[in-house]
Write a protein that holds these residues in place. Structure first.
Motif, mmCIF file in Angstrom:
data_model
loop_
_atom_site.group_PDB
_atom_site.id
_atom_site.type_symbol
_atom_site.label_atom_id
_atom_site.label_comp_id
_atom_site.label_asym_id
_atom_site.label_seq_id
_atom_site.Cartn_x
_atom_site.Cartn_y
_atom_site.Cartn_z
ATOM 1 N N ASP A 320 0.806 -1.214 0.000
ATOM 2 C CA ASP A 320 0.000 0.000 0.000
ATOM 3 C C ASP A 320 0.847 1.276 0.000
ATOM 4 O OD1 ASP A 320 -2.313 -1.538 0.063
ATOM 5 O OD2 ASP A 320 -2.370 -1.583 2.255
ATOM 6 N N ARG A 321 2.181 1.121 -0.070
ATOM 7 C CA ARG A 321 3.058 2.301 -0.006
ATOM 8 C C ARG A 321 4.113 2.247 -1.108
ATOM 9 N NH1 ARG A 321 4.192 3.529 6.304
ATOM 10 N NH2 ARG A 321 4.512 5.571 5.374
ATOM 11 N N LEU A 322 3.716 1.838 -2.286
ATOM 12 C CA LEU A 322 4.676 1.589 -3.361
ATOM 13 C C LEU A 322 5.433 2.842 -3.781
ATOM 14 C CD1 LEU A 322 2.836 -0.976 -5.668
ATOM 15 C CD2 LEU A 322 4.623 -1.384 -3.974
ATOM 16 N N ASP A 323 4.783 3.990 -3.793
ATOM 17 C CA ASP A 323 5.476 5.223 -4.188
ATOM 18 C C ASP A 323 6.627 5.526 -3.227
ATOM 19 O OD1 ASP A 323 3.860 5.583 -6.372
ATOM 20 O OD2 ASP A 323 2.484 6.961 -5.375
ATOM 21 N N GLU A 324 6.358 5.403 -1.934
ATOM 22 C CA GLU A 324 7.401 5.650 -0.935
ATOM 23 C C GLU A 324 8.497 4.590 -1.017
ATOM 24 O OE1 GLU A 324 5.682 6.521 3.043
ATOM 25 O OE2 GLU A 324 3.786 6.514 1.947
ATOM 26 N N VAL A 325 8.098 3.333 -1.245
ATOM 27 C CA VAL A 325 9.078 2.253 -1.353
ATOM 28 C C VAL A 325 9.972 2.475 -2.569
ATOM 29 C CG1 VAL A 325 9.382 -0.221 -1.712
ATOM 30 C CG2 VAL A 325 7.597 0.595 -0.173
ATOM 31 N N ARG A 326 9.372 2.880 -3.690
ATOM 32 C CA ARG A 326 10.156 3.132 -4.910
ATOM 33 C C ARG A 326 11.202 4.213 -4.665
ATOM 34 N NH1 ARG A 326 6.353 4.742 -7.699
ATOM 35 N NH2 ARG A 326 5.582 2.686 -8.294
#
Length: 413
Positions: A320-326
């Motif tokens: 649910d936090r792919l942008d931050e993970v990227r």
């Protein structure tokens, strides 16, 4: 000055061609807006994938209509859109949410067209005629498709409700979603004992065979062989089976048996949650199996036949936090996080190298490479990253695992 039909058709076709060039980006943007604005579309990876596919097919169709002047009566509902409506009905999602997505999509599409028209040197008459043509086609296309989709939805809802296990499926959904239920009431609703241990499984098909439901239901026998216990099963839709292996003792998986059994079912995939006790475990293991499935489908390349939550838990909790993970992955790995084949080879080599304690010899044996090749790739990876692998080593190892499991979802393009 008035605008003639030839000029209007040319202008509209030119706008459609510009949109076609950006179709992948526009489809992704529109699908994301649906998922953000319509709660009924959220929280289910299978539904998310259908939203993306349906959005792309509808945009492609309406762009073709505008670009080539295709009469709308010659247009049928795109296959992906029809599949989306059927899956919506099977999962008992409201048709109103489906129709809302189409209305939101129509509004976005018209806005994109208006911006492209505004950038052109058109007189007032030409602009008005083009706007009228685009808005008319878009509105009629949406009306036509929605009318057919409602018929598809209602037909599928009726047929799906006539299944022998329809009542149990509805009860299971209630037990999973209603946190106020006590264990006794939940057991009475689904006709199964919930006191004890549970391992949840989600089985699904990547393909779209005519006998999809029969094929996905074969997962029940595979689970019986692998656990030595018969599972409780319900069809979530005609491509997805939910199952629970339960008992008074913690279920134990014979993974070799399951791996061998999956060989004879080439289009079947399984995701498993961790064992959990009682009603809370029945729910939590199911949530974990769904997350493991989502990770498996994001990994890129060939989807794993068997995915256990225990092996992908870090990635699953970050979905649910792919942008931050990227952003974090890019900062940790530098250009090593680029989404291309050369960087993928370097990442795999470095990951195995670090897992073997920094041994070139052991890494070479694991990778079936010469030790000098591993040495070269590790040094190349450090050069691309811009700093030694030992600098923030734990972060590097975690980032490499996430890249392998979530693929393009966290890589730099």
């Amino acid at each position: 000055m008035t605008s003639d039909g030839v000029t209007t058709s040319r202008v509209v076709a030119d706008v459609a061609r510009e949109l076609e060039i950006e179709l992948p980006t526009l489809s992704s943007r529109m699908a994301s807006s649906f998922l953000n604005q319509i709660p009924a579309l959220q929280g289910d990876d299978a539904v998310t994938q259908l939203v993306v596919a349906s959005t792309s097919s509808n945009l492609s169709t309406v762009i073709d209509v505008l670009q080539h002047g295709i009469p709308l009566h010659q247009i049928s509902v795109p296959a992906a859109a029809a599949a989306h409506a059927r899956r919506f009905a099977q999962r008992e999602l409201p048709v109103e949410a489906l129709l809302r997505a189409y209305r939101l999509g129509e509004s976005q599409f018209v806005q994109w067209c208006l911006r492209l028209l505004a950038a052109r040197s058109l007189d007032a008459a030409e602009l008005l005629a083009a706007v009228q043509e685009i808005t008319s086609v878009a509105a009629r296309y949406i009306d036509q498709v929605c009318e057919h989709l409602v018929d598809i939805y209602e037909t599928e809802r009726r047929l799906w409700g006539q299944r022998a296990d329809a009542a149990r499926a509805a009860s299971v959904r209630t037990v999973l979603g209603d946190e106020t239920l006590d264990v006794g009431t939940a057991e009475a609703m689904i006709g199964a004992r919930l006191r004890g241990w549970h391992v949840a499984a989600v089985a699904w098909l990547q393909s779209d065979p005519s006998d999809a439901a029969r094929r996905v239901e074969s997962a029940a026998q595979l689970l019986t062989e692998a656990y030595g216990r018969s599972p409780l099963t319900v069809l979530a839709d005609d491509h997805t089976l939910w199952a629970w292996v339960s008992g008074t003792s913690r279920p134990r998986l014979d993974e070799q048996v399951l791996d061998r059994a999956l060989v004879s079912h080439p289009d079947l995939h399984l995701a498993l949650g961790d064992p959990g006790p009682d009603l809370a475990g029945f729910r939590s293991s199911h949530r974990e199996a769904l997350k493991a499935k989502a990770v498996a489908q994001m990994s890129g390349g060939t989807t794993a036949r068997l995915t256990r939550f225990a092996t992908v838990s870090i990635s699953a909790l970050l979905l649910d936090r792919l942008d931050e993970v990227r952003t974090w992955v890019g900062r940790t790995l530098g250009d090593l996080a680029r989404d291309d084949e050369a960087m993928a080879k370097l990442r795999d080599t470095v990951r195995i190298f670090l897992q073997t304690g920094g041994s070139f010899t052991d890494a070479a044996a694991r990778l079936h490479l010469h030790k000098n090749t591993v040495h070269y790739r590790v040094r190349k990876a450090e050069e691309i990253r811009g700093r030694p692998l030992g600098d923030g080593r734990l972060d590097v190892e975690v980032a490499l695992v996430i890249c392998r499991q979530l693929g393009g979802g966290v890589l730099m393009r």
